[in-house]
Write a protein that holds these residues in place. Sequence first.
Motif, short mmCIF file in Angstrom:
data_model
loop_
_atom_site.label_atom_id
_atom_site.label_comp_id
_atom_site.label_asym_id
_atom_site.label_seq_id
_atom_site.Cartn_x
_atom_site.Cartn_y
_atom_site.Cartn_z
N TYR A 1 0.83 -1.20 0.00
CA TYR A 1 0.00 0.00 0.00
C TYR A 1 0.87 1.26 0.00
N LEU A 2 1.89 1.28 0.86
CA LEU A 2 2.78 2.44 0.91
C LEU A 2 3.50 2.63 -0.42
N LEU A 3 3.85 1.53 -1.05
CA LEU A 3 4.51 1.61 -2.35
C LEU A 3 3.56 2.16 -3.42
N SER A 4 2.29 1.79 -3.30
CA SER A 4 1.31 2.23 -4.30
C SER A 4 1.02 3.73 -4.20
N PRO B 1 14.74 6.67 -6.43
CA PRO B 1 15.53 6.41 -7.64
C PRO B 1 16.40 5.16 -7.53
N PHE B 2 16.54 4.64 -6.30
CA PHE B 2 17.41 3.48 -6.09
C PHE B 2 16.62 2.19 -5.86
N GLY B 3 15.31 2.25 -6.11
CA GLY B 3 14.50 1.05 -6.06
C GLY B 3 13.85 0.74 -4.73
N GLY B 4 14.09 1.55 -3.71
CA GLY B 4 13.46 1.33 -2.42
C GLY B 4 12.14 2.06 -2.32
N PRO B 5 11.35 1.78 -1.30
CA PRO B 5 10.07 2.48 -1.14
C PRO B 5 10.29 3.91 -0.66
N MET B 6 9.47 4.83 -1.14
CA MET B 6 9.56 6.21 -0.68
C MET B 6 9.13 6.31 0.79
N TRP B 7 8.16 5.49 1.16
CA TRP B 7 7.67 5.44 2.54
C TRP B 7 7.84 4.01 3.06
N GLN C 1 8.57 6.20 8.14
CA GLN C 1 9.72 6.94 7.65
C GLN C 1 9.56 7.30 6.18
N ARG C 2 10.13 8.45 5.82
CA ARG C 2 10.13 8.90 4.43
C ARG C 2 11.57 9.04 3.95
N TRP C 3 11.80 8.69 2.71
CA TRP C 3 13.13 8.79 2.12
C TRP C 3 13.41 10.23 1.69
N PHE C 4 14.64 10.68 1.94
CA PHE C 4 15.09 12.00 1.49
C PHE C 4 16.33 11.82 0.61
N PRO C 5 16.46 12.61 -0.45
CA PRO C 5 17.63 12.50 -1.32
C PRO C 5 18.87 13.08 -0.66
N ALA C 6 20.02 12.78 -1.23
CA ALA C 6 21.29 13.28 -0.68
C ALA C 6 21.32 14.80 -0.63
N GLY D 1 20.80 8.96 -0.37
CA GLY D 1 19.69 9.43 0.44
C GLY D 1 19.53 8.58 1.70
N ASP D 2 18.54 8.93 2.51
CA ASP D 2 18.32 8.17 3.73
C ASP D 2 16.89 8.39 4.21
N TYR D 3 16.48 7.54 5.15
CA TYR D 3 15.13 7.63 5.71
C TYR D 3 15.15 8.43 7.01
#
Length: 231
Positions: free
Chosen positions: A18-21, A27-33, A98-103, A132-134
């Motif tokens: 659901y979070l992926l949807s 950009p690196f293939g992981g989930p944004m959330w 958690q949310r991903w943030f770019p470098a 980036g990191d979460y």
Amino acid sequence: MHDDIRGVERCPSTIEDYLLSIGGQTPFGGPMWRLVLARNVIWKVAGGKVWDERLSLAERGGFDFSKGIPHENRPLRDESDRLVEQRRYPHIEGWILQRWFPASAYSKAQWFAPENCLPDGTPKLGPFPECGDYETAGGPVERVPGKQELYEFISRYYQQLESRKGSVEARIREAVNAAEYERQRQEKRMRVFADEYVQDKCSYLQSSSLEAGRIREQVARRCGIREHVGN
């Protein structure tokens, strides 16, 4: 992909999907959330002194009241000059969103500033997040939230997006908070130990008997105290 999750507990696959949807991929293939258990998240930060786990807190460089001298125990090693794997959220229990943030959300100038680095130049906050990191955006909560709860939270989050960002300052505050939590937890354990020790082993400090006075005099001499402390 990030390798910062330990343990076997994971949120249900339906929640991951659901979070992926609704958030998509980085950009690196992981989930944004992502929804994770706080206790399972680790990071690499500057370490400290490592002691034999069999030693009590008082024996780790503390004072031996029975002998009137400091304990002779020394740490097994000092890791304050290197990065070690530690729990990122030792002060948090439960599920966090958690949310991903770019470098680009992190300042390299601050990350590698002298005050934020070990003597050899290694950043105390660990490797710079080139991919980036979460960062924590919500929680903690005791149970896994439902889809509607997640949708409502993320919707509110995006409405306030301008006031939220990943930053070096936030990472530093997080590291300081984690270290302060550990320090307070150890101090509390030490106070409990000291109180129990005094009640059990040092009753002579409060007693007015002749024997107690004699013991106080002996301990005082071992500590280098010359004035009279007996009865």
